[in-house]
Design a protein around this motif. Structure first.
Motif, PDB file in Angstrom:
ATOM      1  N   MET A 202       0.801  -1.221   0.000  1.00  0.00           N
ATOM      2  CA  MET A 202       0.000   0.000   0.000  1.00  0.00           C
ATOM      3  C   MET A 202       0.836   1.275   0.000  1.00  0.00           C
TER       4      MET A 202
ATOM      5  N   ARG B  45      -9.108  -2.250   7.568  1.00  0.00           N
ATOM      6  CA  ARG B  45     -10.159  -2.043   6.561  1.00  0.00           C
ATOM      7  C   ARG B  45      -9.979  -3.001   5.392  1.00  0.00           C
ATOM      8  N   HIS B  46      -8.735  -3.176   4.960  1.00  0.00           N
ATOM      9  CA  HIS B  46      -8.481  -4.115   3.871  1.00  0.00           C
ATOM     10  C   HIS B  46      -8.854  -5.534   4.288  1.00  0.00           C
TER      11      HIS B  46
ATOM     12  N   GLY C  65     -12.363  -6.379   3.930  1.00  0.00           N
ATOM     13  CA  GLY C  65     -12.893  -6.377   2.578  1.00  0.00           C
ATOM     14  C   GLY C  65     -13.271  -5.014   2.047  1.00  0.00           C
ATOM     15  N   GLU C  66     -12.937  -3.961   2.781  1.00  0.00           N
ATOM     16  CA  GLU C  66     -13.261  -2.619   2.318  1.00  0.00           C
ATOM     17  C   GLU C  66     -12.238  -2.149   1.282  1.00  0.00           C
ATOM     18  N   LYS C  67     -12.669  -1.271   0.403  1.00  0.00           N
ATOM     19  CA  LYS C  67     -11.775  -0.711  -0.593  1.00  0.00           C
ATOM     20  C   LYS C  67     -10.905   0.362   0.049  1.00  0.00           C
ATOM     21  N   VAL C  68      -9.606   0.287  -0.176  1.00  0.00           N
ATOM     22  CA  VAL C  68      -8.672   1.279   0.353  1.00  0.00           C
ATOM     23  C   VAL C  68      -8.135   2.093  -0.815  1.00  0.00           C
ATOM     24  N   GLU C  69      -8.392   3.386  -0.789  1.00  0.00           N
ATOM     25  CA  GLU C  69      -7.921   4.266  -1.857  1.00  0.00           C
ATOM     26  C   GLU C  69      -6.398   4.390  -1.794  1.00  0.00           C
TER      27      GLU C  69
END
Length: 233
Positions: free
Chosen positions: A104, A187-188, A191-195
């Motif tokens: 990331m 968050r990743h 399953g959340e999208k990480v900008e």
């Protein structure tokens, strides 16, 4: 929240990590086991293969210093490593990697003052450091967040002195610069999208202690106690 078990085991043995970095072509400094350091170059440093916070670290200016250190040591010589003494700009670097492997971000922090941990640090943009840290993830598969301590020498190339399988003690500076290392990894994992992540460069952190003065008659050591949770003594 941690890297893979195999990476943790590798990073917790500084000698094994040096060998892995060397094999991968990832900026390992000249290093010897203290039990086989007859051909090492000076000035150098010595430290335990396992340890943290500069415990057991000592500078070596010649073979006499090495012999004196080992004579006073409480472990066999092969439990210590000798490394060339680096003199460039020191960085402690947060490498943000999601559990399972997605890279990331890399946040290099120049170490201005260090006493065991970084007391004064400044975020920097250093492409060579980012390339190195990304390479560690790609070649050694941390698959979780980790910290790299390194020097950038006069030739512009980074040399790794430590890889820690944990968040850096400068995590607060990373947060202040715009990246919440813990939150984005969680968050990743959920399953959340990480900008795409970015941070504020040239932001300085200064750690300091302060003294408090009160009349003795107004002071009680109970003031230092953390209030107990309900239902606990």
């Amino acid at each position: 929240v941690a890297p893979s078990l195999s990476f943790c085991e590798l990073a917790l043995d500084k000698w094994r990590m040096v060998l892995a970095l060397r094999e991968a072509g990832l900026g390992a400094p000249a290093t010897w086991l203290a039990s086989d350091a007859s051909e090492c170059t000076y000035p150098a440093i010595i430290k335990p293969r396992q340890g943290r916070g500069s415990r057991g670290f000592a500078p070596l200016d010649g073979p006499t210093d090495l012999a004196r250190y080992l004579a006073a040591a409480n472990k066999p010589a092969d439990e210590y490593i000798v490394q060339e003494r680096l003199s460039g700009v020191e960085y402690t670097t947060s490498v943000v990697v999601g559990l399972g492997g997605p890279y990331m971000a890399t946040v290099p922090k120049e170490v201005k003052v260090k006493k065991g941990i970084t007391q004064v640090g400044v975020t920097r943009v250093v492409p060579a450091v980012e390339t190195l840290c990304r390479g560690i993830q790609e070649r050694l598969h941390a698959d979780g967040p980790f910290n790299v301590q390194l020097f950038v020498e006069r030739d512009g190339l980074p040399r790794v002195i430590e890889v820690n399988p944990r968040y850096s003690t400068t995590v607060a500076l990373t947060l202040a610069a715009g990246i919440n290392e813990v939150e984005v990894v969680l968050r990743h994992a959920l399953g959340e999208k990480v900008e795409p992540l970015s941070f504020r460069a040239d932001l300085m952190m200064v750690r300091y202690s302060a003294q408090v003065y009160v009349p003795e008659s107004e002071w009680t050591f109970d003031d230092l106690r953390v209030p107990a949770a309900k239902g606990q003594p």
